[in-house]
Design an enzyme around this catalytic site. Sequence first.
Site, PDB file in Angstrom:
ATOM      1  N   LYS A 196       0.883  -1.131  -0.092  1.00 31.75           N
ATOM      2  CA  LYS A 196       0.142  -0.295   0.091  1.00 31.75           C
ATOM      3  C   LYS A 196       0.936   0.761   0.119  1.00 31.75           C
ATOM      4  O   LYS A 196       1.990   1.263   0.929  1.00 31.75           O
ATOM      5  CB  LYS A 196      -1.011  -0.075   1.202  1.00 31.75           C
ATOM      6  CG  LYS A 196      -1.535   1.272   1.202  1.00 31.75           C
ATOM      7  CD  LYS A 196      -2.863   1.315   2.515  1.00 31.75           C
ATOM      8  CE  LYS A 196      -3.419   2.731   2.574  1.00 31.75           C
ATOM      9  NZ  LYS A 196      -4.658   2.602   3.468  1.00 31.75           N
ATOM     10  N   LYS A 249      -2.155  -1.310  -3.711  1.00 29.37           N
ATOM     11  CA  LYS A 249      -2.606  -0.331  -3.547  1.00 29.37           C
ATOM     12  C   LYS A 249      -1.912   0.991  -3.678  1.00 29.37           C
ATOM     13  O   LYS A 249      -1.428   1.249  -3.429  1.00 29.37           O
ATOM     14  CB  LYS A 249      -3.993  -0.864  -2.261  1.00 29.37           C
ATOM     15  CG  LYS A 249      -4.977   0.809  -2.581  1.00 29.37           C
ATOM     16  CD  LYS A 249      -5.142   0.884  -0.948  1.00 29.37           C
ATOM     17  CE  LYS A 249      -6.303   1.682  -0.414  1.00 29.37           C
ATOM     18  NZ  LYS A 249      -6.627   2.068   0.395  1.00 29.37           N
TER      19      LYS A 249
HETATM   20  C1  PBG Z   1      -7.627   3.415   5.377  1.00 31.67           C
HETATM   21  C2  PBG Z   1      -7.719   3.144   3.986  1.00 31.67           C
HETATM   22  C3  PBG Z   1      -8.071   4.112   3.410  1.00 31.67           C
HETATM   23  C4  PBG Z   1      -7.679   3.688   1.719  1.00 31.67           C
HETATM   24  C5  PBG Z   1      -8.305   2.011   2.223  1.00 31.67           C
HETATM   25  N1  PBG Z   1      -8.098   2.237   3.989  1.00 31.67           N
HETATM   26  C6  PBG Z   1      -6.994   5.578   3.567  1.00 31.67           C
HETATM   27  C7  PBG Z   1      -5.871   5.607   3.427  1.00 31.67           C
HETATM   28  O1  PBG Z   1      -4.935   5.480   4.072  1.00 31.67           O
HETATM   29  O2  PBG Z   1      -6.107   7.072   3.933  1.00 31.67           O
HETATM   30  C8  PBG Z   1      -8.114   4.478   0.521  1.00 31.67           C
HETATM   31  C9  PBG Z   1      -9.388   3.575  -0.311  1.00 31.67           C
HETATM   32  C10 PBG Z   1      -9.630   4.770  -1.512  1.00 31.67           C
HETATM   33  O3  PBG Z   1      -8.941   5.768  -2.025  1.00 31.67           O
HETATM   34  O4  PBG Z   1     -10.495   4.126  -2.512  1.00 31.67           O
HETATM   35  N2  PBG Z   1      -6.336   2.921   5.556  1.00 31.67           N
END
Ligand code: PBG
Length: 324
Positions: A196, A249
């Site tokens: 991520k 992601k």
């Molecule tokens: C929370 C989380 C996030 C997303 C999924 N889980 C945001 C972040 O890490 O700030 C992002 C998903 C998206 O942008 O569609 N930890």
Amino acid sequence: MYPLRRNRRLRFNHAVRSLVRETLISPNDFIVPLFVVEGSGVKEEIASMPDYYRYSLDLLEHEVKSLWEMGLKSVLLFVKVPDNLKDNKGTEAINKDGLMQQAIKTVKNAVPDMYVMTDVALDPYSSYGHDGIVKDQYVINDETCDVLAQMAVSHAAAGADMVAPSDMMDGRILYLREALEEEGYKNTGIMSYSAKYASAFYGPFRDALDSAPGFGDKKTYQMDPANRTEAIRETLMDIDEGADIVMVKPGLCYLDIVRDLKNEIEVPISVYQVSGEYSMLKAAAAQGWLDHDAVMMEQVTAIKRAGADLIASYFAKDVVRILS
Ligand code: PBG
């Protein structure tokens, strides 16, 4: 005799193109992210995500029934928590009657066979908007993992089929796996957000949940977009610690990582086509600059071709509409 090989023969008409097509998209490929809010009768559009909504529990029930009828069999739940319930300890995250725990039960009651996945991270519950517990402006790792493990157990207790830690703390998969085993949730899976990245594409999502970091950014835990080997290392560690599914992601900008992993590992890979990717296309299509459906299908096909086994996408319903 020239050319010996005419590649255009296999593109000559629709039928032959269908015969040789390598990547097929189906409703089975998708996980549908859903945003849940308190209240009743609420279906509110997210300002920066046209045509995407937050639902209160009563309307969530209706929505998951309709997803199921469309052939969409898996959802990924997120909740928007009011400010007065946020703190720096994740109290609301582990509340057995919290909004997430209720949402899980609501979905399971409405459609018992729906595969329910839940986001595990503290940001929607955090007064700082960070994924973990903050101390001296830093998200502290091991204390956060402890709370995340409790959170995973409480989701499992409410009926979640799979928990999806999105926090990027070190060692959290093992913390979660051990806690789930100890509490007897042997069949509760873990989908790890393993690669991520610290991405600006999450902007609209943070609007949706009102979860933007109150100070700083998430670069001390999410990965640097410049790095590739680190993604492999993170993912291999998560698999060792017990992740059932791993994730890359965001999607489109990171398809090289998806392919690298596909060549390296043997667990299913999911890709999260994130909020910013969704909003970019919606915005361009609204201007008449891009053909929404054609670009959307091209994007999900590219994600799958790169090596995704599963796609978490806000486009899932739109894709199914095109397929049928
Ligand atoms: C929370 C989380 C996030 C997303 C999924 N889980 C945001 C972040 O890490 O700030 C992002 C998903 C998206 O942008 O569609 N930890």
